[in-house]
Design an enzyme around this catalytic site. Structure first.
Site, mmCIF file in Angstrom:
data_model
loop_
_atom_site.group_PDB
_atom_site.id
_atom_site.type_symbol
_atom_site.label_atom_id
_atom_site.label_comp_id
_atom_site.label_asym_id
_atom_site.label_seq_id
_atom_site.Cartn_x
_atom_site.Cartn_y
_atom_site.Cartn_z
ATOM 1 N N SER A 127 -1.426 77.778 156.211
ATOM 2 C CA SER A 127 -1.283 77.261 154.858
ATOM 3 C C SER A 127 -2.636 77.036 154.172
ATOM 4 O O SER A 127 -3.343 77.997 153.885
ATOM 5 C CB SER A 127 -0.447 75.975 154.902
ATOM 6 O OG SER A 127 -0.039 75.587 153.624
ATOM 7 N N ASP A 138 -12.563 87.294 151.431
ATOM 8 C CA ASP A 138 -12.523 88.202 150.281
ATOM 9 C C ASP A 138 -13.862 88.283 149.562
ATOM 10 O O ASP A 138 -14.271 89.351 149.093
ATOM 11 C CB ASP A 138 -11.439 87.754 149.295
ATOM 12 C CG ASP A 138 -10.050 88.226 149.715
ATOM 13 O OD1 ASP A 138 -9.939 88.846 150.796
ATOM 14 O OD2 ASP A 138 -9.082 87.977 148.967
ATOM 15 N N LYS A 152 1.319 81.392 156.989
ATOM 16 C CA LYS A 152 2.233 80.562 156.185
ATOM 17 C C LYS A 152 1.698 80.507 154.759
ATOM 18 O O LYS A 152 0.748 79.773 154.470
ATOM 19 C CB LYS A 152 2.350 79.149 156.747
ATOM 20 C CG LYS A 152 3.344 78.281 155.964
ATOM 21 C CD LYS A 152 3.392 76.865 156.478
ATOM 22 C CE LYS A 152 4.448 76.047 155.725
ATOM 23 N NZ LYS A 152 4.189 75.953 154.273
#
Length: 224
Positions: A127, A138, A152
């Site tokens: 999460s 990224d 999740k």
């Protein structure tokens, strides 16, 4: 009053009532100049404690930073966004998308702490932990070390019903800045490192430091 059935007696104790604050952050300096911050979970005040601990270590002259998200199940969306803002250059941190296709973005500003950075992750990092790890990856802002995260990526909301019971429903999904849906996918580390066979059944908090090969790899990566 406590009842002890094996003795069939009642015992009286005086208890001092006190609010207990569990510590969800642990910080130290490794090898003389590498800051290490372990985030156990993202509670409602973790960003404040994160910055306090990091500021102290910066004043002591750390040359790199390791953030340990292993076994971190997630927590506050707002808190992880605030921490990510301190570590990322200007741009998208994360966005959510609901079933109707509506997207909501959270952004970082231009200011960030420019230190060599390593994020430790494992299969129990979920999460909010994946939001931070995914954004760092990224932007190529740091190196992810460990094993693939849980996957999740659902945003859930508690709906209160008429009888005051409740139901938790999924309202949207998380996406990394590059558009990767975290749900069911997880975040793959840049350097895949497992744990020693004898430590597989142990939580990270109980792995002896000298046997923590993931942490050793993180130290090597932050110095690379």
């Amino acid at each position: 009053t406590v009842y002890r059935p094996d003795e069939d007696i009642y015992k009286q104790f005086e208890i001092t009532r006190k609010r207990i604050k569990a510590s969800n952050i642990k910080s130290e300096i490794l090898d003389g100049d590498i800051g290490y911050i372990r985030l156990v979970m993202f509670d409602s005040e973790i960003a404040k404690y994160f910055m306090n601990d990091l500021d102290k270590m910066l004043k002591e002259g750390i040359k790199g930073l390791i953030i340990d998200l292993r076994d971190n199940p997630g927590g506050s969306y707002e808190q992880v966004v605030e921490i990510a803002d301190k570590l990322l250059p200007e741009g998208t941190i994360v966005y959510t998308e609901n079933r109707a296709g509506k997207k909501e973005y959270r952004y970082s500003d231009k200011k960030y702490i420019d230190l060599p950075l390593v994020i430790l992750i494992n299969g129990n990092s979920a999460s909010a932990s994946e939001i931070l790890a995914g954004a760092i990856k990224d932007y190529k802002r740091g190196t992810l070390v460990g094993t693939k995260t849980f996957g999740k990526g659902l945003v859930q909301e508690l709906k209160v019903l008429e009888d005051n019971s409740g139901i938790k429903v999924t309202i949207s999904k998380y996406f990394t800045p590059s558009g990767v849906c975290i749900q069911g996918t997880g975040i793959t580390p840049d350097i895949d490192v497992g744990v020693m066979d004898e430590c597989r059944s142990l939580p990270v908090s109980q792995i002896p430091r000298e046997k923590d090969i993931q942490l050793k790899s993180a130290i090597e990566a932050v110095r690379a």
